[in-house]
Design a protein around this motif. Structure first.
Motif, PDB file in Angstrom:
ATOM      1  N   ASP A 251      -9.057  -6.673  -2.133  1.00  0.00           N
ATOM      2  CA  ASP A 251      -7.477  -6.591  -2.290  1.00  0.00           C
ATOM      3  C   ASP A 251      -7.044  -5.021  -2.444  1.00  0.00           C
ATOM      4  O   ASP A 251      -6.363  -4.606  -2.060  1.00  0.00           O
ATOM      5  CB  ASP A 251      -6.586  -7.570  -2.934  1.00  0.00           C
ATOM      6  CG  ASP A 251      -6.743  -9.136  -2.420  1.00  0.00           C
ATOM      7  OD1 ASP A 251      -7.165  -9.234  -1.206  1.00  0.00           O
ATOM      8  OD2 ASP A 251      -6.701  -9.984  -3.065  1.00  0.00           O
ATOM      9  N   MET A 252      -7.649  -4.757  -3.478  1.00  0.00           N
ATOM     10  CA  MET A 252      -7.238  -3.526  -4.174  1.00  0.00           C
ATOM     11  C   MET A 252      -7.722  -2.209  -2.934  1.00  0.00           C
ATOM     12  O   MET A 252      -6.889  -1.418  -3.125  1.00  0.00           O
ATOM     13  CB  MET A 252      -8.155  -2.988  -5.305  1.00  0.00           C
ATOM     14  CG  MET A 252      -7.401  -3.795  -6.524  1.00  0.00           C
ATOM     15  SD  MET A 252      -8.182  -3.418  -8.179  1.00  0.00           S
ATOM     16  CE  MET A 252      -7.838  -1.918  -8.587  1.00  0.00           C
ATOM     17  N   ARG A 253      -9.061  -2.496  -2.369  1.00  0.00           N
ATOM     18  CA  ARG A 253      -9.334  -1.627  -1.281  1.00  0.00           C
ATOM     19  C   ARG A 253      -8.389  -1.505  -0.254  1.00  0.00           C
ATOM     20  O   ARG A 253      -8.381  -0.573   0.366  1.00  0.00           O
ATOM     21  CB  ARG A 253     -10.875  -1.989  -0.923  1.00  0.00           C
ATOM     22  CG  ARG A 253     -11.656  -1.590  -2.175  1.00  0.00           C
ATOM     23  CD  ARG A 253     -13.199  -1.821  -1.614  1.00  0.00           C
ATOM     24  NE  ARG A 253     -14.032  -1.169  -2.561  1.00  0.00           N
ATOM     25  CZ  ARG A 253     -15.483  -1.720  -2.897  1.00  0.00           C
ATOM     26  NH1 ARG A 253     -15.822  -2.635  -2.060  1.00  0.00           N
ATOM     27  NH2 ARG A 253     -16.226  -1.356  -3.840  1.00  0.00           N
ATOM     28  N   ARG A 254      -7.837  -2.612   0.260  1.00  0.00           N
ATOM     29  CA  ARG A 254      -7.077  -2.817   1.281  1.00  0.00           C
ATOM     30  C   ARG A 254      -5.547  -2.214   1.167  1.00  0.00           C
ATOM     31  O   ARG A 254      -5.256  -1.472   1.619  1.00  0.00           O
ATOM     32  CB  ARG A 254      -6.770  -4.485   1.560  1.00  0.00           C
ATOM     33  CG  ARG A 254      -5.859  -4.570   3.024  1.00  0.00           C
ATOM     34  CD  ARG A 254      -5.671  -6.160   3.150  1.00  0.00           C
ATOM     35  NE  ARG A 254      -5.286  -6.763   1.842  1.00  0.00           N
ATOM     36  CZ  ARG A 254      -3.902  -6.708   1.606  1.00  0.00           C
ATOM     37  NH1 ARG A 254      -3.189  -6.222   2.421  1.00  0.00           N
ATOM     38  NH2 ARG A 254      -3.582  -7.362   0.623  1.00  0.00           N
ATOM     39  N   MET A 255      -5.151  -2.411  -0.140  1.00  0.00           N
ATOM     40  CA  MET A 255      -3.990  -1.729  -0.666  1.00  0.00           C
ATOM     41  C   MET A 255      -4.327  -0.185  -0.485  1.00  0.00           C
ATOM     42  O   MET A 255      -3.258   0.558  -0.153  1.00  0.00           O
ATOM     43  CB  MET A 255      -3.438  -2.194  -1.983  1.00  0.00           C
ATOM     44  CG  MET A 255      -3.149  -3.559  -1.907  1.00  0.00           C
ATOM     45  SD  MET A 255      -1.584  -3.983  -0.928  1.00  0.00           S
ATOM     46  CE  MET A 255      -0.302  -3.124  -1.609  1.00  0.00           C
ATOM     47  N   ALA A 256      -5.472   0.186  -1.095  1.00  0.00           N
ATOM     48  CA  ALA A 256      -5.488   1.824  -1.241  1.00  0.00           C
ATOM     49  C   ALA A 256      -5.829   2.422   0.343  1.00  0.00           C
ATOM     50  O   ALA A 256      -4.960   3.342   0.423  1.00  0.00           O
ATOM     51  CB  ALA A 256      -6.832   2.104  -2.038  1.00  0.00           C
TER      52      ALA A 256
ATOM     53  N   LEU B 249      -3.128   5.749   3.019  1.00  0.00           N
ATOM     54  CA  LEU B 249      -3.499   6.695   3.941  1.00  0.00           C
ATOM     55  C   LEU B 249      -3.476   6.473   5.325  1.00  0.00           C
ATOM     56  O   LEU B 249      -4.581   6.090   5.835  1.00  0.00           O
ATOM     57  CB  LEU B 249      -5.065   7.112   3.409  1.00  0.00           C
ATOM     58  CG  LEU B 249      -5.313   7.613   2.065  1.00  0.00           C
ATOM     59  CD1 LEU B 249      -6.702   7.789   1.660  1.00  0.00           C
ATOM     60  CD2 LEU B 249      -4.384   8.818   1.626  1.00  0.00           C
ATOM     61  N   PRO B 250      -2.346   6.359   5.703  1.00  0.00           N
ATOM     62  CA  PRO B 250      -2.034   5.568   7.004  1.00  0.00           C
ATOM     63  C   PRO B 250      -2.405   6.448   8.367  1.00  0.00           C
ATOM     64  O   PRO B 250      -2.509   6.033   9.547  1.00  0.00           O
ATOM     65  CB  PRO B 250      -0.545   5.253   6.993  1.00  0.00           C
ATOM     66  CG  PRO B 250       0.120   6.247   6.146  1.00  0.00           C
ATOM     67  CD  PRO B 250      -1.020   6.776   5.178  1.00  0.00           C
ATOM     68  N   GLY B 251      -2.757   7.720   8.166  1.00  0.00           N
ATOM     69  CA  GLY B 251      -3.081   8.913   9.165  1.00  0.00           C
ATOM     70  C   GLY B 251      -4.667   9.052   9.190  1.00  0.00           C
ATOM     71  O   GLY B 251      -5.261   8.531   8.481  1.00  0.00           O
ATOM     72  N   SER B 252      -4.938   9.814  10.314  1.00  0.00           N
ATOM     73  CA  SER B 252      -6.091  10.303  10.381  1.00  0.00           C
ATOM     74  C   SER B 252      -6.169  11.700  10.826  1.00  0.00           C
ATOM     75  O   SER B 252      -5.392  12.182  11.434  1.00  0.00           O
ATOM     76  CB  SER B 252      -6.893   9.439  11.628  1.00  0.00           C
ATOM     77  OG  SER B 252      -8.073   9.613  11.791  1.00  0.00           O
TER      78      SER B 252
END
Length: 103
Positions: free
Chosen positions: A8-13, A17-20
């Motif tokens: 869950d923490m990795r998913r939230m992190a 960072l929504p871009g590429s």
């Protein structure tokens, strides 16, 4: 910490960072004539976030004003990036002026 909590923490992190972007690192290669040629190595698909910095720099020279915007690029803590690199984000190219890697 349970495995589910870590997931869950990795998913939230990752949502932070929504871009590429593409990070380009300068390398010097021999031109086989005793000189060197500048090339750029690309690291593509890097999760990132590009945000405007808190202030803009405006200077004047005679009757002309020069302004440039500064941006903050956020990448994962283990992503390699150095001052002098270039970043391509949404088809715009930015030069990395400094890196804050104090984490």
């Amino acid at each position: 910490m349970t495995s589910k909590e870590l997931t869950d923490m990795r998913r939230m992190a990752s949502l932070m960072l929504p871009g590429s972007c593409t990070i380009q690192t300068r390398t010097m290669v021999s031109d086989d004539q005793g000189g060197m040629t500048e090339t750029w190595a690309n690291a593509t698909g890097i999760p990132c976030k590009l945000s405007p910095a808190a202030s803009n720099n405006i200077s004047s020279e005679g009757d002309q004003f020069h302004g440039h915007n500064e941006w903050v690029l956020t990448v994962r803590h283990d992503q390699a990036i150095v001052s002098g690199s270039r970043v391509v984000f949404d088809s715009d190219t930015y030069e990395v002026l400094s890196v804050n890697d104090d984490h």
